[in-house]
Design a protein around this motif. Structure first.
Motif, PDB file in Angstrom:
ATOM      1  N   ARG A  35       0.830  -1.214   0.000  1.00  0.00           N
ATOM      2  CA  ARG A  35       0.000   0.000   0.000  1.00  0.00           C
ATOM      3  C   ARG A  35       0.860   1.259   0.000  1.00  0.00           C
ATOM      4  O   ARG A  35       0.600   2.196  -0.740  1.00  0.00           O
ATOM      5  N   GLU A  70       3.928   1.529  -1.019  1.00  0.00           N
ATOM      6  CA  GLU A  70       4.618   1.602  -2.312  1.00  0.00           C
ATOM      7  C   GLU A  70       3.695   2.174  -3.383  1.00  0.00           C
ATOM      8  O   GLU A  70       4.082   3.043  -4.163  1.00  0.00           O
ATOM      9  N   SER A  71       2.457   1.715  -3.407  1.00  0.00           N
ATOM     10  CA  SER A  71       1.489   2.213  -4.389  1.00  0.00           C
ATOM     11  C   SER A  71       1.220   3.696  -4.191  1.00  0.00           C
ATOM     12  O   SER A  71       1.212   4.477  -5.147  1.00  0.00           O
ATOM     13  N   ARG A  85       4.033   5.950  -5.328  1.00  0.00           N
ATOM     14  CA  ARG A  85       4.028   6.216  -6.775  1.00  0.00           C
ATOM     15  C   ARG A  85       3.040   7.338  -7.105  1.00  0.00           C
ATOM     16  O   ARG A  85       3.289   8.149  -8.003  1.00  0.00           O
TER      17      ARG A  85
END
Length: 68
Positions: free
Chosen positions: A5, A7-8, A11
């Protein structure tokens, strides 16, 4: 290590930083209303996401245009 989560969402922060910087460079004059609305949304992301957790704050700090 970041969770999936984090990491997403990192981005998303990175994308918002890059797009906002591009839009600032292009300026506001002559831009369609949709572009200015999108710019406001990118800044909303940059004002809110980095304060939710350290991973997102660290991601935002990596961008030279981010000042918090």
């Amino acid at each position: 290590m970041q969770s999936l989560r984090e990491e997403s969402l990192s981005r998303v922060v990175e994308f918002a930083c890059n797009c906002a910087a591009d839009m600032i460079r292009d300026g506001e004059v002559g831009q369609p209303r949709d572009a200015t609305d999108l710019r406001a949304e990118f800044f909303r992301i940059l004002h809110n996401f980095p304060i939710t957790c350290r991973a997102l704050f660290s991601e935002a700090q990596q961008h030279p245009a981010f000042e918090y």
